[in-house]
Design an enzyme around this catalytic site. Structure first.
Site, short mmCIF file in Angstrom:
data_model
loop_
_atom_site.label_atom_id
_atom_site.label_comp_id
_atom_site.label_asym_id
_atom_site.label_seq_id
_atom_site.Cartn_x
_atom_site.Cartn_y
_atom_site.Cartn_z
N PHE A 115 -8.49 -9.42 -2.88
CA PHE A 115 -7.46 -8.47 -2.45
C PHE A 115 -6.33 -8.43 -3.47
O PHE A 115 -5.18 -8.23 -3.13
CB PHE A 115 -6.94 -8.87 -1.06
CG PHE A 115 -8.02 -8.91 -0.01
CD1 PHE A 115 -8.51 -7.73 0.54
CD2 PHE A 115 -8.58 -10.10 0.38
CE1 PHE A 115 -9.53 -7.75 1.48
CE2 PHE A 115 -9.60 -10.14 1.32
CZ PHE A 115 -10.08 -8.96 1.88
N CYS B 144 -9.16 1.36 -7.84
CA CYS B 144 -9.63 0.84 -6.56
C CYS B 144 -9.61 1.87 -5.44
O CYS B 144 -10.66 2.22 -4.90
CB CYS B 144 -8.81 -0.38 -6.17
SG CYS B 144 -8.90 -1.66 -7.42
C1 UGA Z 1 -5.40 -2.29 -4.49
C2 UGA Z 1 -5.11 -3.16 -3.25
O1 UGA Z 1 -3.70 -3.14 -2.95
C3 UGA Z 1 -5.58 -4.58 -3.47
O2 UGA Z 1 -5.37 -5.35 -2.28
C4 UGA Z 1 -7.06 -4.58 -3.82
O3 UGA Z 1 -7.54 -5.88 -4.10
C5 UGA Z 1 -7.28 -3.72 -5.06
O4 UGA Z 1 -6.80 -2.39 -4.81
C6 UGA Z 1 -8.75 -3.72 -5.37
O5 UGA Z 1 -9.51 -3.18 -4.59
O6 UGA Z 1 -9.17 -4.38 -6.33
P1 UGA Z 1 -4.19 -1.92 -6.86
O7 UGA Z 1 -5.17 -0.82 -7.08
O8 UGA Z 1 -3.93 -2.90 -7.94
O9 UGA Z 1 -4.62 -2.80 -5.56
O10 UGA Z 1 -2.82 -1.21 -6.56
P2 UGA Z 1 -1.77 -1.06 -5.36
O11 UGA Z 1 -0.58 -1.88 -5.62
O12 UGA Z 1 -2.42 -1.22 -4.05
O13 UGA Z 1 -1.35 0.48 -5.57
C7 UGA Z 1 -2.32 1.52 -5.52
C8 UGA Z 1 -1.69 2.86 -5.69
O14 UGA Z 1 -0.93 3.22 -4.56
C9 UGA Z 1 -0.73 3.01 -6.88
O15 UGA Z 1 -1.03 4.21 -7.54
C10 UGA Z 1 0.64 3.05 -6.26
O16 UGA Z 1 1.56 3.78 -7.03
C11 UGA Z 1 0.34 3.74 -4.94
N1 UGA Z 1 1.30 3.42 -3.86
C12 UGA Z 1 1.38 2.17 -3.36
C13 UGA Z 1 2.10 4.44 -3.35
O17 UGA Z 1 2.04 5.61 -3.78
N2 UGA Z 1 2.96 4.15 -2.33
C14 UGA Z 1 3.06 2.89 -1.81
O18 UGA Z 1 3.86 2.71 -0.86
C15 UGA Z 1 2.25 1.89 -2.34
#
Ligand code: UGA
Length: 429
Positions: free
Chosen positions: A152, A260
């Site tokens: 995760f 992801c």
């Molecule tokens: C995500 C999950 O959060 C991890 O738990 C998981 O392990 C991982 O995918 C995976 O499957 O390997 P990640 O892709 O690194 O992690 O990024 P996040 O921090 O979750 O952000 C994802 C996207 O959502 C980004 O583009 C971010 O800008 C966007 N986001 C996030 C929003 O637009 N609003 C938010 O409130 C949060």
């Protein structure tokens, strides 16, 4: 314990380095010979805070090795993690050929009991196929178990996510496998969810889909805020304080990107479909996410009237801060669309420019935000890097051609910017 991690990408390398850090003997394997040669010299294939230091330290202390040979690594280790990539096929399904190839190689190399653990994100029931593949290809009559132990980790904070997780999910079908995994995770304090392999596989896809759904939900609400004059930041605050909802992942913006969420959502929709369930909710999550970028591009057009020959400054190219990952980054969709309309693009990102240049070579890459702003008709915030939050707007006002800020991540205070004479456009407020 002796561990092999097959696949030295984001997940595999962090997993290997962290297990080494916890005192295990780890071999990280990859079939990319160049990558392995670089890793042996301490050069990381991507940027992840703290990773390089951790890798170098564990190599020096003899707990972390790199190899291109699966047979060698499998012979030396009792626990074998599969962390190879599962890229999307054209129809959205996950391509599992790398998992199958690795399973075959493991099977051919095993010389005594081995625990084979799925770490990559895989569709439910992949464990059954891995077990079947190993059974038909193993040369020696040795026992083995398959387990699912999804990760995760978030890019940008993967090491702290590994060492301080909210939970550890262990999907097993035997006591021996459970005991090995419990021993391996003993130094980490976190609730452990023990389940069967299929449920563990599902937990991963369900988690990512739920988080993506939360983002699309808040982005949909942000559209209603814009239509009514409400403020999404306040709405998110009021929503998030309800403990059943929670504050995290309620940041409206230009949608989720990265390797992801977009691919896992597609894969989950495809798996559900194969099982006979039409996951319409997730299809809409995906639609809202795509709309959000299109809507943001329209916002730029509305702020500048005609795009042709305008100079547009882009701050941020990675899909989120603290990473150089540009896979499925909204920056690419936005820049391509503006280029098609005849804009001149200047861009800066603290870490992702080298990778982005390979995709889009013909824009002007700058050394800092001020250089981007010089002569620009507007500044567009695509990624919420910390350093963009404290720009010198008095200076920017002088060097920009027009004082227009289009803030895709709501990192600025509208009033503060308007009082300096900027035209400010945020998302949902
Ligand atoms: C995500 C999950 O959060 C991890 O738990 C998981 O392990 C991982 O995918 C995976 O499957 O390997 P990640 O892709 O690194 O992690 O990024 P996040 O921090 O979750 O952000 C994802 C996207 O959502 C980004 O583009 C971010 O800008 C966007 N986001 C996030 C929003 O637009 N609003 C938010 O409130 C949060």
């Amino acid at each position: 314990m002796k561990i092999t991690v097959i696949g030295s990408g984001y997940v595999g390398l962090v997993t290997g380095a962290c297990f080494g850090h916890l005192g295990n003997q780890v071999i990280c394997v990859d079939n990319d010979l160049k990558k392995i040669a670089k890793l042996k010299k301490g050069t990381m294939p991507f940027y992840e805070p703290g990773l390089e230091e951790m890798v170098k330290l564990n190599m020096k202390e003899g707990r972390l090795k790199f190899s291109a040979s699966i047979p060698e690594a499998v012979r030396e280790s009792e626990c074998i993690f599969i962390a190879v990539s599962t890229p999307p096929k054209e129809n959205g399904e996950a391509d599992l050929t790398a998992i199958e190839n690795v399973a075959i190689q493991i099977a051919k190399s095993m010389n005594s009991y081995r625990l084979i653990i799925e770490k990559s994100t895989v569709p439910v029931k992949t464990g059954i196929w891995v077990e079947h593949t190993i059974k038909i290809h193993k040369r020696k009559n040795c026992l083995f178990d398959v387990a699912s132990n999804p990760e995760f980790l978030r890019e940008g904070q993967a090491i702290s996510d590994f060492l301080n997780p909210d939970r550890i999910v262990i999907g097993v079908e035997s006591k021996r496998a459970l005991n090995l995994l419990k021993r391996l995770y003993a130094p980490i304090r976190a609730p452990i969810v023990v389940t069967d392999i299929k449920s563990a596989e599902l937990i991963k896809h369900a988690s990512n889909s739920y988080l993506a759904m939360k983002i699309s939900f808040i982005n949909a609400i942000s559209r209603i805020c814009e239509l009514t004059g409400a403020d999404i930041s306040k709405v998110a605050e009021g929503l998030g304080l309800d403990k059943r909802i929670g504050k995290q992942f309620l940041q409206a913006g230009i949608g989720y990107g990265g390797f992801c969420f977009p691919k896992d959502l597609d894969a989950f929709i495809a798996i559900a479909n194969q099982c006979g369930y039409d996951f319409r909710l997730l299809k809409e999550v995906r639609n809202i996410n795509q709309d959000q970028v299109t809507f943001f591009i329209k916002k730029i057009e509305q702020a500048l009237w005609n795009i042709k020959d305008k100079t547009i400054g882009i701050l941020g190219l990675s899909f989120k801060p603290e990473t150089d990952d540009i896979r499925f980054t909204p920056a690419l969709t936005i820049i391509k669309s503006l280029l098609e309309e005849g804009a001149k693009i200047k861009a800066f990102d603290p870490k992702a420019m080298d990778k982005f240049k390979l995709l889009v070579p013909d824009i002007t890459y700058c050394r800092n935000p001020n250089e981007v702003a010089k002569g620009a008709d507007c500044l567009v915030i695509v990624t919420d890097w910390l350093e963009f939050k404290s720009l010198d707007f008095v200076k920017l006002k002088h060097i920009m051609k027009q004082s227009v800020i289009i803030d895709g991540r709501n990192i600025y205070d509208r009033q503060a910017l308007e009082s300096l004479g900027f035209r400010y456009f945020g998302v949902g407020r």
